[in-house]
Design an enzyme around this catalytic site. Sequence first.
Site, PDB file in Angstrom:
ATOM      1  N   GLY A   1       0.837  -1.199   0.000  1.00 47.67           N
ATOM      2  CA  GLY A   1       0.000   0.000   0.000  1.00 47.67           C
ATOM      3  C   GLY A   1       0.873   1.251   0.000  1.00 47.67           C
TER       4      GLY A   1
ATOM      5  N   ILE B   1      -8.046  -6.712   5.863  1.00 48.60           N
ATOM      6  CA  ILE B   1      -6.579  -6.821   5.931  1.00 48.60           C
ATOM      7  C   ILE B   1      -5.942  -5.712   5.096  1.00 48.60           C
ATOM      8  CG2 ILE B   1      -6.361  -9.275   6.535  1.00 48.60           C
ATOM      9  CD1 ILE B   1      -6.159  -7.990   2.933  1.00 48.60           C
TER      10      ILE B   1
ATOM     11  N   ASP C   1      -7.260  -6.803  10.849  1.00 45.86           N
ATOM     12  CA  ASP C   1      -5.809  -6.632  11.024  1.00 45.86           C
ATOM     13  C   ASP C   1      -5.444  -5.157  10.958  1.00 45.86           C
ATOM     14  OD1 ASP C   1      -3.118  -7.646  11.320  1.00 45.86           O
ATOM     15  OD2 ASP C   1      -2.801  -7.168   9.206  1.00 45.86           O
TER      16      ASP C   1
ATOM     17  N   HIS D   1      -2.048  -5.255  12.820  1.00 48.00           N
ATOM     18  CA  HIS D   1      -1.439  -5.017  11.493  1.00 48.00           C
ATOM     19  C   HIS D   1      -0.178  -5.870  11.303  1.00 48.00           C
ATOM     20  CE1 HIS D   1      -1.119  -1.937   7.979  1.00 48.00           C
ATOM     21  NE2 HIS D   1      -0.647  -3.127   7.630  1.00 48.00           N
TER      22      HIS D   1
END
Length: 319
Positions: free
Chosen positions: A77, A234, A260, A284
């Site tokens: 990301g 997630i 998460d 995470h």
Amino acid sequence: EEKPKILIASTVVPESVLELLKSKCALILIKKESKNHILSKVQGVHGIFWATKTHLDKEIIDTAGPNLTTVCTMSAGYDHIDTKTLKLKGIKFANTPGVLNAAVADTAVLLALAASRRLHEGRVDMESGNWKNGLQTRLGIDISGSIVGIIGFGGIGQAIAKRLAPFEVSQFLYTGHSEKPEAKSLKAKLVDLETLNKEADFIFISCPLNNETKGMINKDFFGKTKKTAVLVNIARGEIVVQKDLIKALKRGKIFAAGLDVMTPEPLPSDSELLKLPNVVLTPHIGSATKKTREQMAELTAHNMLRGLGGENMISPVNL
Ligand SMILES: O=C(O)C(=O)CO
């Protein structure tokens, strides 16, 4: 000829990867991952190796100055990176897709099973002496025979589907901008978000956070979800309006959630999310296996060396 300077904006890059970079570059290391500390170190660098949740913003990019040609983030990301400024300045940018798909998809399966089978609630029951209430009060939701909806069918979404297929899922649905060729072998069907929401028994969020997806899972969404649905995120916390999710979980608008990612991270220890029995939380850790983190660091380093050397990067992001 002088070696290019790179800022390692992280305190957790494996030693072997630092060695690899050191052979070709002068490394500037940081002691803590705060913006001010990074600002004090970044001036004049040619490359930035970004592996922190701190935002890489315009001020940092501007402070680096005109030497800066290459930014590589050690993440899939990149919602925490000001890509608009990078593009404007013609700075090359790369991320680490692919290498983390398996680890993140494993985490999604972990959360789906844990949330659907009330793992957290059962654990708390044992601790507080409520086990005697019996299994009839702890009935869960089956994956077998279920409809699984995957929001965002990229590498991670597809890896989730591949893992769940042997659990005897009846149908995979996914959302996205276009049909994915990989969907065919999984008999996964492209639908709009509303259809996915209405039909899915399990909903996985595996899309990037951007202007289009921010707050997309909200009160309106939970108004149409099956009451027996299990939500797994997630991706990024901000895709979900967390207060709406908390209400939905409390009012039984959905069955359970496995998260998460949340807002903010780290989650404050007094967050209401921690008090709900039908929520399973992990901090995470989607990509957090030894092998995956090493591969992410290596890929980031190779992107960096290629970018600085004027070669094609392995996983550039076309801005
Ligand atoms: O790579 C990412 O984007 C993650 O969130 C996992 O570290």
